[in-house]
Design an enzyme around this catalytic site. Structure first.
Site, PDB file in Angstrom:
ATOM      1  N   LYS A  85     -15.587   4.867  14.393  1.00  0.00           N
ATOM      2  CA  LYS A  85     -15.855   6.244  13.663  1.00  0.00           C
ATOM      3  C   LYS A  85     -15.101   6.445  12.432  1.00  0.00           C
ATOM      4  O   LYS A  85     -15.062   6.554  11.439  1.00  0.00           O
ATOM      5  CB  LYS A  85     -15.635   7.431  14.714  1.00  0.00           C
ATOM      6  CG  LYS A  85     -15.429   8.332  14.201  1.00  0.00           C
ATOM      7  CD  LYS A  85     -15.495   9.782  15.261  1.00  0.00           C
ATOM      8  CE  LYS A  85     -14.040  10.429  14.743  1.00  0.00           C
ATOM      9  NZ  LYS A  85     -13.190  11.483  12.921  1.00  0.00           N
ATOM     10  N   ASN A  86     -13.820   6.326  12.953  1.00  0.00           N
ATOM     11  CA  ASN A  86     -12.609   6.631  11.553  1.00  0.00           C
ATOM     12  C   ASN A  86     -12.700   5.839  10.834  1.00  0.00           C
ATOM     13  O   ASN A  86     -11.733   6.285   9.619  1.00  0.00           O
ATOM     14  CB  ASN A  86     -11.463   6.738  12.331  1.00  0.00           C
ATOM     15  CG  ASN A  86     -11.107   8.239  13.340  1.00  0.00           C
ATOM     16  OD1 ASN A  86     -12.298   8.949  12.791  1.00  0.00           O
ATOM     17  ND2 ASN A  86     -10.246   9.127  13.931  1.00  0.00           N
ATOM     18  N   CYS A 146     -11.782  19.015  13.508  1.00  0.00           N
ATOM     19  CA  CYS A 146     -11.074  19.548  14.945  1.00  0.00           C
ATOM     20  C   CYS A 146     -10.269  20.596  14.437  1.00  0.00           C
ATOM     21  O   CYS A 146      -9.279  19.610  13.638  1.00  0.00           O
ATOM     22  CB  CYS A 146     -10.897  18.469  16.094  1.00  0.00           C
ATOM     23  SG  CYS A 146     -12.364  17.202  16.095  1.00  0.00           S
ATOM     24  N   ARG A 151      -3.319  21.096   9.124  1.00  0.00           N
ATOM     25  CA  ARG A 151      -3.560  19.723   9.026  1.00  0.00           C
ATOM     26  C   ARG A 151      -3.753  19.592   7.744  1.00  0.00           C
ATOM     27  O   ARG A 151      -4.291  20.003   6.477  1.00  0.00           O
ATOM     28  CB  ARG A 151      -4.901  19.288   9.716  1.00  0.00           C
ATOM     29  CG  ARG A 151      -4.806  19.267  10.754  1.00  0.00           C
ATOM     30  CD  ARG A 151      -6.551  19.058  10.963  1.00  0.00           C
ATOM     31  NE  ARG A 151      -6.861  17.536  11.137  1.00  0.00           N
ATOM     32  CZ  ARG A 151      -7.297  16.422  11.404  1.00  0.00           C
ATOM     33  NH1 ARG A 151      -8.430  17.420  12.362  1.00  0.00           N
ATOM     34  NH2 ARG A 151      -7.778  15.246  11.434  1.00  0.00           N
ATOM     35  N   ASP A 197      -5.935  10.162  19.616  1.00  0.00           N
ATOM     36  CA  ASP A 197      -7.307  10.513  19.632  1.00  0.00           C
ATOM     37  C   ASP A 197      -7.273  10.060  21.232  1.00  0.00           C
ATOM     38  O   ASP A 197      -8.604   9.914  21.562  1.00  0.00           O
ATOM     39  CB  ASP A 197      -7.799   9.339  19.173  1.00  0.00           C
ATOM     40  CG  ASP A 197      -7.407  10.550  17.727  1.00  0.00           C
ATOM     41  OD1 ASP A 197      -6.694  11.572  17.386  1.00  0.00           O
ATOM     42  OD2 ASP A 197      -7.743   9.993  16.235  1.00  0.00           O
ATOM     43  N   ARG A 236     -19.957  14.485  17.240  1.00  0.00           N
ATOM     44  CA  ARG A 236     -19.271  13.935  16.264  1.00  0.00           C
ATOM     45  C   ARG A 236     -18.760  12.551  16.340  1.00  0.00           C
ATOM     46  O   ARG A 236     -18.703  11.991  15.387  1.00  0.00           O
ATOM     47  CB  ARG A 236     -18.493  14.933  15.915  1.00  0.00           C
ATOM     48  CG  ARG A 236     -18.416  16.645  14.677  1.00  0.00           C
ATOM     49  CD  ARG A 236     -17.400  17.201  14.428  1.00  0.00           C
ATOM     50  NE  ARG A 236     -16.915  16.021  13.800  1.00  0.00           N
ATOM     51  CZ  ARG A 236     -15.385  16.211  14.699  1.00  0.00           C
ATOM     52  NH1 ARG A 236     -14.582  17.469  15.137  1.00  0.00           N
ATOM     53  NH2 ARG A 236     -14.538  15.680  13.342  1.00  0.00           N
TER      54      ARG A 236
HETATM   55  C1  EPZ Z   1      -6.457  11.060  11.204  1.00  0.00           C
HETATM   56  O1  EPZ Z   1      -6.590  12.543  11.035  1.00  0.00           O
HETATM   57  C2  EPZ Z   1      -7.824  10.969  11.871  1.00  0.00           C
HETATM   58  N1  EPZ Z   1      -9.039  11.012  11.346  1.00  0.00           N
HETATM   59  C3  EPZ Z   1      -7.805  11.710  13.178  1.00  0.00           C
HETATM   60  O2  EPZ Z   1      -9.068  11.859  14.139  1.00  0.00           O
HETATM   61  C4  EPZ Z   1      -6.289  11.315  14.638  1.00  0.00           C
HETATM   62  O3  EPZ Z   1      -5.793  11.891  15.368  1.00  0.00           O
HETATM   63  C5  EPZ Z   1      -5.328  11.002  12.480  1.00  0.00           C
HETATM   64  O4  EPZ Z   1      -5.565  10.241  11.657  1.00  0.00           O
HETATM   65  C6  EPZ Z   1      -3.989  10.645  13.938  1.00  0.00           C
HETATM   66  O5  EPZ Z   1      -4.925   8.632  14.194  1.00  0.00           O
HETATM   67  C7  EPZ Z   1     -10.116  10.506  10.864  1.00  0.00           C
HETATM   68  O6  EPZ Z   1      -9.466   9.480  10.568  1.00  0.00           O
HETATM   69  C8  EPZ Z   1     -10.942  10.858  10.035  1.00  0.00           C
HETATM   70  P1  EPZ Z   1      -2.923  12.203   9.528  1.00  0.00           P
HETATM   71  P2  EPZ Z   1      -5.708  12.246   9.731  1.00  0.00           P
HETATM   72  O7  EPZ Z   1      -2.507  12.202   8.158  1.00  0.00           O
HETATM   73  O8  EPZ Z   1      -5.874  11.666   8.425  1.00  0.00           O
HETATM   74  C9  EPZ Z   1       0.673  14.927   8.796  1.00  0.00           C
HETATM   75  C10 EPZ Z   1     -10.765  12.191  15.723  1.00  0.00           C
HETATM   76  O9  EPZ Z   1     -10.268  13.020  17.093  1.00  0.00           O
HETATM   77  N2  EPZ Z   1       0.226  15.056   7.604  1.00  0.00           N
HETATM   78  O10 EPZ Z   1      -2.715  10.334   9.804  1.00  0.00           O
HETATM   79  O11 EPZ Z   1      -6.035  14.362   9.337  1.00  0.00           O
HETATM   80  C11 EPZ Z   1      -0.607  15.848   9.795  1.00  0.00           C
HETATM   81  O12 EPZ Z   1       0.493  16.989  10.056  1.00  0.00           O
HETATM   82  C12 EPZ Z   1      -9.597  12.878  14.704  1.00  0.00           C
HETATM   83  O13 EPZ Z   1     -11.271  10.851  15.748  1.00  0.00           O
HETATM   84  C13 EPZ Z   1       1.084  15.945   6.857  1.00  0.00           C
HETATM   85  O14 EPZ Z   1       2.388  16.470   6.460  1.00  0.00           O
HETATM   86  O15 EPZ Z   1      -4.582  12.202  10.526  1.00  0.00           O
HETATM   87  C14 EPZ Z   1       0.327  14.764  10.885  1.00  0.00           C
HETATM   88  O16 EPZ Z   1       0.623  15.586  11.905  1.00  0.00           O
HETATM   89  C15 EPZ Z   1      -8.958  13.806  15.031  1.00  0.00           C
HETATM   90  N3  EPZ Z   1       0.973  15.564   5.698  1.00  0.00           N
HETATM   91  C16 EPZ Z   1       0.094  13.658  10.593  1.00  0.00           C
HETATM   92  O17 EPZ Z   1       1.130  13.959   9.693  1.00  0.00           O
HETATM   93  C17 EPZ Z   1       0.032  15.074   5.221  1.00  0.00           C
HETATM   94  O18 EPZ Z   1      -0.687  14.983   3.588  1.00  0.00           O
HETATM   95  C18 EPZ Z   1      -0.894  12.444  10.924  1.00  0.00           C
HETATM   96  O19 EPZ Z   1      -1.830  13.254  10.507  1.00  0.00           O
HETATM   97  C19 EPZ Z   1      -1.508  14.392   5.481  1.00  0.00           C
HETATM   98  C20 EPZ Z   1      -1.205  14.763   7.189  1.00  0.00           C
END
Ligand code: EPZ
Length: 430
Positions: free
Chosen positions: A22-23, A117, A122, A307, A399
């Protein structure tokens, strides 16, 4: 209103074929916007997040042809719009990849702030910082991210992320692929889907080095042209079935996977007493004895994936002793704990920590899938529990999991889908 009804307490046996990730899919599909020509994408998972992102692409003017169940031809040559409609994009997290792709292609993007989610805050500040470093003016206005190249062209830049972010790493890779000069991303995410997006872009003519390490270098090219690409298997879907047999007992073969991507999950399940044998592109997963407690801390790849946190929690609920779970990525990923408690789990949450005291057995109950992976955790708990578990809000699960009910039935699970007419639901929901 659709529910999954599970009569639990039966071990799982048989084989399950894992779908495309998916991702990776939700990033690679928007990435086709950067390509001048037809992209043939294979191993596309049939899940509602993919359907949504394809609908958005079509609305922008992409031509999409279904070749077979898992293969699509996508041609974005005729796309002329940089403005993404509000309603669709709000429903999905991955719509933020449209910012990186449209900005890279047109030097301009107007995309609604993403949904997805509810896992706590976020932010997207790291995405914004990356676009700005490449010379874009980035603002949030009226619920939209508005990004525009300040002086016509975007230029390669040095981007050092404050946090390891999957989305920000992918987004900067997307924009930088067609920017002028070299972009260097430091403190990059290393997940398998990061490497998959880089491989896709490289196979269309991009020049990306180092994906899978903390430093990624992207030398911008003039143009990307069409080709074929097959999406990697879904690490989290595979891990979910591994957790399911660990909780319910039995022996299954998880097929069409890259076992290396599962090392972090395999190691933890083995520590808990699950037997796992690698066999080519399959893993055989067996659990007959009792489960032992384990401490789990989620962190970016190659750590234990966030995840998989609710799914491993479901297994820990049945392990002997006290386990400690630490969520290292999201602020609020324990919303499922109340639902697990309805099933007899002994789980105490305090901030980023959950303390789970294993119980002899769980008992079926009506529960709500509050998000995608929480829903997967509830299915696992339901498969292991005595009696009947009814899970509602299953649209969250759909999803991200292709045909989860039929795949589980094939493994001998007693699960079926029940759809209630809207009116009956309102009466019983009252
Ligand atoms: C991706 O989300 C995935 N979604 C999520 O999967 C997954 O949990 C996550 O990566 C971590 O592996 C998709 O790929 C569509 P991040 P993403 O940016 O990209 C902080 C699922 O269940 N952060 O890696 O949104 C954030 O708050 C979903 O399949 C900032 O501070 O996650 C978090 O604590 C849910 N500023 C950490 O970084 C930013 O600009 C990691 O978030 C971006 C993120």
């Amino acid at each position: 209103m659709t529910k999954y009804i599970i009569r639990g307490g039966q071990p799982l046996y048989g084989e399950v074929e894992i779908s495309g990730a998916k991702n990776a899919a939700v990033a690679i599909i928007p990435a086709t916007l950067l390509v001048d020509g037809v992209c043939r994408i294979e191993n596309v998972p049939q899940i509602s997040d993919v359907t949504l992102i394809l609908t958005i692409l079509k609305d922008l003017g992409a031509e999409i042809r279904t070749v077979n169940r898992t293969t699509l031809d996508i041609d974005c040559s005729k796309v002329r719009k940089q403005h993404v409609a509000y309603d669709l994009a709000r429903q999905i997290r991955a719509s933020y990849y449209l910012v990186g792709s449209l900005l890279g292609r047109f030097g301009e993007a107007e995309v609604p702030l993403p949904g997805g989610c509810d896992l706590g805050t976020r932010p997207i500040d790291q995405h914004q910082k990356g676009f700005a470093a490449m010379g874009a003016d980035v603002q949030v206005q009226n619920g939209y991210i508005m990004a525009k190249a300040k002086s016509g062209d975007l230029k390669g830049a040095h981007v050092y992320f404050d946090v390891v972010s999957v989305g920000a790493t992918m987004n900067v890779m997307l924009t930088a692929s067609l920017a002028k000069g070299m972009t260097v991303i430091e403190n990059a995410a290393k997940e398998p889907h990061i490497v998959d997006l880089a491989n896709f872009l490289n196979s269309m003519g991009a020049n990306i080095m180092g994906a899978g390490t903390d430093v990624i270098k992207i030398r911008g090219v003039e143009r990307l042209s069409g080709g074929s690409y097959s999406i990697i298997p879904d690490q989290i879907e595979a891990g979910t079935y591994m957790a399911a047999v660990s909780a319910a007992g039995g022996e299954i073969r998880v097929k069409n996977i890259i076992p290396k991507h599962l090392d972090c999950i395999t190691a933890k399940l083995e520590e808990m007493g699950v037997e796992i044998i690698e066999d080519g592109d399959s893993l055989i997963v067996r659990r007959f004895g009792s489960l032992m407690k384990a401490n789990v801390k989620t962190s970016p790849y190659p750590g234990f994936p966030t995840d998989m946190q609710p799914q491993i929690a479901a297994v820990l609920c049945l392990a002997k002793g006290t386990s400690i779970l630490t969520e290292g990525v999201w602020d609020n990923r324990y919303r499922y704990a109340d639902e697990f408690r309805r099933m007899g789990a002994n789980i105490l949450v305090d901030g980023k920590l959950a303390v789970i005291e294993g119980v002899e057995r769980l008992t079926g109950a009506p529960v709500s899938a509050c998000d995608l992976r929480a829903g997967a955790g509830m299915i696992i708990a339901g498969l292991a529990a005595d009696g009947i578990t009814e899970i509602d809000q299953v649209y969250h699960i759909e999803r991200g999991y292709e045909e989860i009910v039929s795949k589980l039935i094939q493994l001998g699970a007693n699960i079926h889908v029940e759809t209630m007419p809207e009116d009956d639901w309102h009466v019983s929901a009252g």
